[in-house]
Design a protein around this motif. Structure first.
Motif, mmCIF file in Angstrom:
data_model
loop_
_atom_site.group_PDB
_atom_site.id
_atom_site.type_symbol
_atom_site.label_atom_id
_atom_site.label_comp_id
_atom_site.label_asym_id
_atom_site.label_seq_id
_atom_site.Cartn_x
_atom_site.Cartn_y
_atom_site.Cartn_z
ATOM 1 N N ARG A 266 0.842 -1.214 0.000
ATOM 2 C CA ARG A 266 0.000 0.000 0.000
ATOM 3 C C ARG A 266 0.872 1.257 0.000
ATOM 4 N NH1 ARG A 266 -1.858 3.520 -1.327
ATOM 5 N NH2 ARG A 266 -3.734 4.696 -0.790
ATOM 6 N N LYS A 267 1.976 1.214 0.782
ATOM 7 C CA LYS A 267 2.874 2.387 0.838
ATOM 8 C C LYS A 267 3.512 2.643 -0.512
ATOM 9 C CE LYS A 267 4.086 1.516 5.644
ATOM 10 N NZ LYS A 267 5.023 0.708 6.389
ATOM 11 N N ALA A 268 3.758 1.575 -1.281
ATOM 12 C CA ALA A 268 4.465 1.734 -2.570
ATOM 13 C C ALA A 268 3.521 2.123 -3.707
ATOM 14 C CB ALA A 268 5.172 0.423 -2.924
ATOM 15 N N ILE A 269 2.258 1.736 -3.600
ATOM 16 C CA ILE A 269 1.329 1.902 -4.732
ATOM 17 C C ILE A 269 0.723 3.311 -4.735
ATOM 18 C CG2 ILE A 269 -0.803 1.033 -5.799
ATOM 19 C CD1 ILE A 269 -0.170 -1.702 -4.654
ATOM 20 N N PRO A 270 0.809 4.019 -5.864
ATOM 21 C CA PRO A 270 0.205 5.347 -5.910
ATOM 22 C C PRO A 270 -1.319 5.263 -5.790
ATOM 23 C CG PRO A 270 0.967 4.686 -8.086
ATOM 24 C CD PRO A 270 1.420 3.624 -7.130
ATOM 25 N N ASN A 271 -1.941 6.361 -5.403
ATOM 26 C CA ASN A 271 -3.396 6.354 -5.169
ATOM 27 C C ASN A 271 -4.188 5.983 -6.424
ATOM 28 O OD1 ASN A 271 -3.051 6.941 -2.532
ATOM 29 N ND2 ASN A 271 -3.298 9.163 -2.776
ATOM 30 N N ASP A 272 -3.589 6.253 -7.605
ATOM 31 C CA ASP A 272 -4.294 5.881 -8.850
ATOM 32 C C ASP A 272 -3.739 4.563 -9.415
ATOM 33 O OD1 ASP A 272 -1.808 6.655 -9.709
ATOM 34 O OD2 ASP A 272 -2.538 7.907 -11.361
ATOM 35 N N GLY A 273 -3.139 3.773 -8.547
ATOM 36 C CA GLY A 273 -2.559 2.497 -8.997
ATOM 37 C C GLY A 273 -3.478 1.321 -8.689
ATOM 38 N N VAL A 274 -2.908 0.119 -8.796
ATOM 39 C CA VAL A 274 -3.717 -1.085 -8.569
ATOM 40 C C VAL A 274 -2.842 -2.190 -7.964
ATOM 41 C CG1 VAL A 274 -3.291 -2.117 -10.869
ATOM 42 C CG2 VAL A 274 -5.424 -2.626 -9.677
ATOM 43 N N LEU A 275 -3.467 -3.007 -7.132
ATOM 44 C CA LEU A 275 -2.813 -4.207 -6.612
ATOM 45 C C LEU A 275 -3.509 -5.415 -7.231
ATOM 46 C CD1 LEU A 275 -0.915 -5.683 -4.543
ATOM 47 C CD2 LEU A 275 -2.873 -5.668 -2.985
ATOM 48 N N LEU A 276 -2.711 -6.351 -7.729
ATOM 49 C CA LEU A 276 -3.266 -7.541 -8.371
ATOM 50 C C LEU A 276 -2.709 -8.782 -7.678
ATOM 51 C CD1 LEU A 276 -2.597 -6.183 -11.942
ATOM 52 C CD2 LEU A 276 -4.858 -6.396 -10.878
ATOM 53 N N LEU A 277 -3.587 -9.653 -7.235
ATOM 54 C CA LEU A 277 -3.139 -10.901 -6.615
ATOM 55 C C LEU A 277 -3.554 -12.047 -7.525
ATOM 56 C CD1 LEU A 277 -4.340 -10.319 -2.923
ATOM 57 C CD2 LEU A 277 -2.117 -9.729 -3.924
ATOM 58 N N ALA A 278 -2.602 -12.856 -7.929
ATOM 59 C CA ALA A 278 -2.952 -14.064 -8.689
ATOM 60 C C ALA A 278 -2.842 -15.237 -7.724
ATOM 61 C CB ALA A 278 -2.023 -14.237 -9.879
ATOM 62 N N GLU A 279 -3.969 -15.808 -7.388
ATOM 63 C CA GLU A 279 -3.988 -16.897 -6.410
ATOM 64 C C GLU A 279 -4.892 -18.022 -6.895
ATOM 65 O OE1 GLU A 279 -2.043 -17.200 -3.960
ATOM 66 O OE2 GLU A 279 -1.465 -15.210 -3.227
ATOM 67 N N TRP A 280 -4.667 -19.212 -6.346
ATOM 68 C CA TRP A 280 -5.494 -20.368 -6.717
ATOM 69 C C TRP A 280 -6.966 -20.071 -6.434
ATOM 70 C CZ3 TRP A 280 -3.535 -24.131 -9.514
ATOM 71 C CH2 TRP A 280 -2.170 -24.420 -9.423
ATOM 72 N N ASP A 281 -7.815 -20.447 -7.346
ATOM 73 C CA ASP A 281 -9.250 -20.339 -7.159
ATOM 74 C C ASP A 281 -9.703 -21.574 -6.372
ATOM 75 O OD1 ASP A 281 -11.963 -19.934 -7.453
ATOM 76 O OD2 ASP A 281 -11.747 -19.143 -9.495
ATOM 77 N N LEU A 282 -10.431 -21.377 -5.283
ATOM 78 C CA LEU A 282 -10.860 -22.528 -4.470
ATOM 79 C C LEU A 282 -12.128 -23.190 -5.011
ATOM 80 C CD1 LEU A 282 -10.189 -21.266 -0.839
ATOM 81 C CD2 LEU A 282 -9.223 -23.303 -1.910
ATOM 82 N N PHE A 283 -12.857 -22.483 -5.866
ATOM 83 C CA PHE A 283 -14.155 -22.944 -6.372
ATOM 84 C C PHE A 283 -15.077 -23.292 -5.192
ATOM 85 C CE2 PHE A 283 -11.034 -23.611 -9.742
ATOM 86 C CZ PHE A 283 -11.614 -22.883 -10.763
ATOM 87 N N GLY A 284 -16.191 -23.963 -5.473
ATOM 88 C CA GLY A 284 -17.190 -24.150 -4.404
ATOM 89 C C GLY A 284 -16.971 -25.413 -3.586
ATOM 90 N N GLU A 285 -17.897 -25.623 -2.649
ATOM 91 C CA GLU A 285 -17.851 -26.826 -1.817
ATOM 92 C C GLU A 285 -17.991 -28.067 -2.703
ATOM 93 O OE1 GLU A 285 -20.087 -24.423 -1.386
ATOM 94 O OE2 GLU A 285 -19.430 -23.440 0.460
ATOM 95 N N ASN A 286 -17.281 -29.091 -2.356
ATOM 96 C CA ASN A 286 -17.346 -30.403 -3.033
ATOM 97 C C ASN A 286 -16.846 -30.367 -4.477
ATOM 98 O OD1 ASN A 286 -18.689 -31.569 -0.730
ATOM 99 N ND2 ASN A 286 -20.504 -30.451 -1.409
ATOM 100 N N VAL A 287 -16.243 -29.249 -4.894
ATOM 101 C CA VAL A 287 -15.717 -29.170 -6.259
ATOM 102 C C VAL A 287 -14.208 -29.428 -6.198
ATOM 103 C CG1 VAL A 287 -15.356 -27.650 -8.251
ATOM 104 C CG2 VAL A 287 -17.455 -27.473 -6.900
ATOM 105 N N PRO A 288 -13.710 -30.382 -6.995
ATOM 106 C CA PRO A 288 -12.263 -30.616 -6.982
ATOM 107 C C PRO A 288 -11.526 -29.377 -7.494
ATOM 108 C CG PRO A 288 -13.423 -32.270 -8.331
ATOM 109 C CD PRO A 288 -14.423 -31.219 -7.965
ATOM 110 N N ALA A 289 -10.447 -29.001 -6.822
ATOM 111 C CA ALA A 289 -9.704 -27.803 -7.236
ATOM 112 C C ALA A 289 -8.249 -27.950 -6.795
ATOM 113 C CB ALA A 289 -10.308 -26.559 -6.591
ATOM 114 N N ASN A 290 -7.332 -27.571 -7.677
ATOM 115 C CA ASN A 290 -5.912 -27.600 -7.298
ATOM 116 C C ASN A 290 -5.692 -26.823 -6.005
ATOM 117 O OD1 ASN A 290 -5.354 -28.987 -9.611
ATOM 118 N ND2 ASN A 290 -4.588 -27.217 -10.746
#
Ligand SMILES: C[S@@+](CC[C@H](N)C(=O)[O-])C[C@H]1O[C@@H](n2cnc3c(N)ncnc32)[C@H](O)[C@@H]1O
Length: 341
Positions: A266-290
Motif C-alpha cells: 500500500r505504501k508503494a502503490i500510488p493512489n491511482d494504482g492497482v494491486l493484483l493478486l494471482a492466487e489459486w481459485d478454491l471454487f465451491g464446496e465439493n468441487v475438486p480444485a488444485n
C-alpha cells in the motif's frame, strides 16, 4: 501371467489414492535421475540406465515398470524403456516441462512435512517448521541447493499458468507493473510479451534475483522493458510502478504476515494504482480444485493458506485496499484486482 489386472472393488478412489502416493514418489525418482532426458534418443535398457545413474538395476527396473504400467514411459519385453507423450513432459527445458516440479515435491523440503501431517492437524502449525526449527523460507535461505529446487519448481508452474494469467487481465493499461516475489521472472516475461507497451520490474530476494539473471527469462527483447529490484517485502516494497502483482505470494503467509506485506505494498502503490493478486481459485464446496490441495500443502510447508474471494476482500480492506473484481483465468487461478482507498 494374464494381460489384464482385475478391476478394484468400490471404493476404488481410496485404493487409487494409496497408489497415487506411491506413484508420485516413483515419478520423483524418474525426474530426479533424469530418465526422460536419457530416453530422448529412443529405447534404453534398465541395465544401461542403472549403470549410467549408478543405481541398483533391479530396483530401477521395478520403478520404471510401475511408471510404464501407468502410461508414463513404455516398456518392451526386454526390460527396455522409451518415452511416451506423458514422459516427454519430464524432460528438462521442453515447453511445459514438469521435471522440476516433481524434483521439488519429492525433495527434502517438501516431502518430509507430509510424514508429520498430524503435527499440523493437531496444532495448526506448519510441520516444516516443526522439522527444521525455522520457517519454510528461512529454511530455503539456509539451504541454497533446496532454494534452487524450489525456484525451479515455481518456474515450471508459472510457465504452465503464465499465458492464461497474462491473457486474463489488461495489465498493459497500467503502463508499468512490478511483480513482487516474482521468482525467476517467468510470469513477468509472459505478461510483458502479451502486453507490448508495458514496462516491468521483477522484485524478489537478492539470491532469487541472482537465479533470475542466470535463467535470463527477461533477456533478449525484454531487456529494454524490464529491470530487477531486490526487496524484503516484510520491510519494504519498492515504489515506481502503477500496478503491483503478487502471484502465489500471499498464500504463503498467515493473515498477520500477509497484512504486513500488503501494508508495505500500500505504501508503494500510488493512489491511482492497482494491486493484483494471482492466487489459486478454491471454487465451491465439493468441487475438486488444485487450490484445495495446495491449501493443505501450505498448512504444512509455510503456515499459509488459500483464501476465498471474501476472505481476500476482508484482508485487503484491513490494509487499505478495496477488492474490485476477481477475474477468472483459463488456468485454475483468479486475478484479484484491488484499488487503494
Ligand atoms: C511461492 S513463490 C512464488 C513465486 C512466483 N510469484 C511464482 O508464482 O512463480 C513465493 C516467492 O516469494 C518470495 N519471497 C519469500 N519471502 C520473501 C521476502 N521476505 N521478500 C521478498 N520476496 C520473498 C520467494 O523468493 C518466492 O519467489
Amino acid at each position: 501371467m494374464t494381460q489384464q489386472a482385475p478391476s478394484n472393488p468400490v471404493p476404488a478412489i481410496l485404493l487409487r489414492t494409496r497408489e497415487l502416493f506411491i506413484l508420485h514418489q516413483t515419478l520423483y525418482v524418474a525426474a530426479k535421475l533424469g530418465v526422460a532426458d536419457r530416453l530422448e534418443q529412443g529405447w534404453r535398457s534398465a541395465a544401461e540406465l542403472a549403470q549410467e545413474f549408478k543405481v541398483n538395476e533391479d530396483a530401477l527396473y521395478r520403478a520404471l515398470r510401475l511408471l510404464a504400467s501407468q502410461g508414463i514411459f513404455e516398456e518392451d519385453n526386454a526390460r527396455s524403456f522409451r518415452n511416451t507423450e506423458i514422459s516427454n513432459f519430464l524432460r528438462t527445458g521442453v515447453p511445459g516441462s514438469m521435471r522440476s516440479l516433481f524434483i521439488y515435491w519429492g525433495s527434502d523440503f517438501a516431502y518430509p512435512p507430509f510424514g508429520q501431517i498430524m503435527h499440523s492437524i493437531e496444532t495448526g502449525e506448519p510441520s516444516r517448521t516443526f522439522l527444521s526449527g525455522v520457517d519454510g523460507f528461512e529454511h530455503l535461505r539456509r539451504n541454497p541447493e533446496l532454494a534452487r529446487v524450489f525456484d525451479n519448481a515455481m518456474t515450471n508452474m508459472s510457465q504452465l499458468s503464465g499465458p492464461a494469467i497474462a491473457a486474463a487481465y489488461d495489465f498493459g493499461a497500467w503502463g508499468s507493473l512490478m511483480d513482487v516475489g516474482g521468482g525467476n521472472g517467468i510470469l513477468l516475461s509472459h505478461i510483458l510479451r502479451a502486453h507490448p507497451g508495458l514496462r516491468g520490474v521483477l522484485a524478489d530476494q537478492d539470491q532469487v534475483l541472482d537465479h533470475a539473471r542466470e535463467h535470463g527469462y527477461l533477456n533478449g527483447d525484454l531487456r529494454t522493458r524490464s529491470t530487477m529490484e531486490a526487496c524484503n517485502f516484510f520491510e519494504h516494497v519498492p515504489p515506481g510502478c502503477r500496478a503491483y502483482l503478487m502471484k502465489n505470494v500471499i498464500h504463503d503467509w498467515d493473515d498477520e504476515q500477509s497484512r504486513t506485506i500488503l501494508g508495505n505494498c500500500r505504501k508503494a502503490i500510488p493512489n491511482d494504482g492497482v494491486l493484483l493478486l494471482a492466487e489459486w481459485d478454491l471454487f465451491g464446496e465439493n468441487v475438486p480444485a488444485n487450490g484445495k490441495f495446495i491449501d493443505v500443502a501450505m498448512l504444512l510447508l509455510t503456515g499459509g493458506r488459500e483464501r476465498s474471494v471474501d476472505e481476500y476482500r476482508e484482508l485487503l480492506a484491513s490494509t487499505g485496499f478495496r477488492l474490485n473484481k476477481a477475474f477468472p483465468t483459463a488456468a485454475q487461478f483468479a486475478v484479484i484486482e484491488a484499488f487503494p482507498v
